[in-house]
Design a protein around this motif. Sequence first.
Motif, mmCIF file in Angstrom:
data_model
loop_
_atom_site.group_PDB
_atom_site.id
_atom_site.type_symbol
_atom_site.label_atom_id
_atom_site.label_comp_id
_atom_site.label_asym_id
_atom_site.label_seq_id
_atom_site.Cartn_x
_atom_site.Cartn_y
_atom_site.Cartn_z
ATOM 1 N N UNK B 140 0.845 -1.210 0.000
ATOM 2 C CA UNK B 140 0.000 0.000 0.000
ATOM 3 C C UNK B 140 0.877 1.256 0.000
ATOM 4 N N UNK B 141 1.956 1.188 0.765
ATOM 5 C CA UNK B 141 2.862 2.335 0.833
ATOM 6 C C UNK B 141 3.437 2.695 -0.520
ATOM 7 N N UNK B 142 3.867 1.678 -1.270
ATOM 8 C CA UNK B 142 4.470 1.939 -2.589
ATOM 9 C C UNK B 142 3.427 2.420 -3.602
ATOM 10 N N UNK B 143 2.204 1.931 -3.470
ATOM 11 C CA UNK B 143 1.140 2.452 -4.346
ATOM 12 C C UNK B 143 0.934 3.937 -4.015
ATOM 13 N N UNK B 144 1.000 4.250 -2.716
ATOM 14 C CA UNK B 144 0.900 5.649 -2.286
ATOM 15 C C UNK B 144 2.037 6.484 -2.857
ATOM 16 N N UNK B 145 3.244 5.900 -2.875
ATOM 17 C CA UNK B 145 4.405 6.602 -3.452
ATOM 18 C C UNK B 145 4.154 6.900 -4.932
ATOM 19 N N UNK B 146 3.618 5.900 -5.637
ATOM 20 C CA UNK B 146 3.364 6.064 -7.070
ATOM 21 C C UNK B 146 2.336 7.168 -7.313
ATOM 22 N N UNK B 147 1.267 7.134 -6.524
ATOM 23 C CA UNK B 147 0.223 8.149 -6.702
ATOM 24 C C UNK B 147 0.719 9.526 -6.259
#
Lengths: 116, 282
Positions: B140-147
């Motif tokens: 979830x954290x990395x998806x947050x980074x991407x967004x």
Amino acid sequence: MDTTKSQQMTGLILGIISVALPIVAGIIADNASSIGVVVVVIIMCLAALVLGIIGIVKSAGAMKAAGAAGENKVVSIIGLIISIIGTVYSAIDFFAVGICVACVLCAAGSIASQLG
Amino acid sequence: MYPYVIIFGKEIGTYFICTLVGIIVCFFFAYFLAKKKGQLIEDLIITVVYILIGMFVGGHLVYGITNTSKIIFIFQHISEYNFLSFVVDFFGVCFGGMVFYGGLLGGIAAMWLVCRTGKYIPSNIMFDIWAICVPLFHTFGRIGCFLGGCCFGVECKVGFTVHDNPYNPAINDVNRFPVQLVEAACNLILFLVLYMLYRKGKFKNRLLIVYFYIYPVVRFTLEFFRGDEIRGFLFGLSTSQNISILLFAFAVIFTIVDLNKKRKNGGEPAEEAKPAEEPQMV
């Protein structure tokens, strides 16, 4: 007599304060006219965050103690939920809305440097 | 991408939302695992709160380490700073961000301290649960980074181009490799692998070591595809790569010591897997 009542109430009160503080801070922030007021708002949000976290720990502890003593856990459950809401809400205000310490101090620093 | 969304008139960072969703999902997953071991939700809540505090402190501290040169510069020129500019530069700039590995180590330290008190969830149960939940949360954290547009990849023909990101202007108008999504996918696979091992009862009480074998290798490799260069470099490697080497080395040493103890005990596990302790009702 409920032996965990005071523990449960402590958690609930901390939770309520952690919800109320960022709301009041938001109202103050909307009418903020000086850096001093902004700093007060930051401190209020930070205090709400800390109180919310303490509220979660206290309420969870009270919940466990009430369960062990066979007492009613309703107050501690409400306190836990309110504390979590208060923590998240104050975290949103503190970190996400842009009033984190770094951002505000950066802004304050640039204002101070512009003023000479 | 979408660095922020507006909810009830408030601008909220998508990274924050993804992190929050990650915490909630991981908490319920941890509860699902802990409940099967006879643990109380109250104990889990208290342990998770302390872990989150540890993650927060650790993440910021290691971020500070990546900015050692800036910290040295500040203290070399301390006479030129007033209180406000010192606070801004020291806490805001040097310690303002977070590093995943710092959060991981801070969380482990906090969890170890909480488990040592013996009041809450036993360490043998909590460490395995932690090992499974970390990659899930990291996804979830990395998806947050991407967004959010942080932790971006190198300039590349394949990938995405972002425009008008106010938080990370460096990412704008350049086609970049989506290293965040690749890491999110790797973390998801790692989560599934660890959960399968947990379900089959493999590497009991040692799942965190398994995690330390796999994730550092993944991270070390993916660091070469990172385009942001603000993470500090030591010996030609980034801070995360150096920590990856240390964690991998720790896992190897731990395994050797563990195997030696096992041999001395005549094939028995070095540390007997303690049965799930009954929650103590005080």
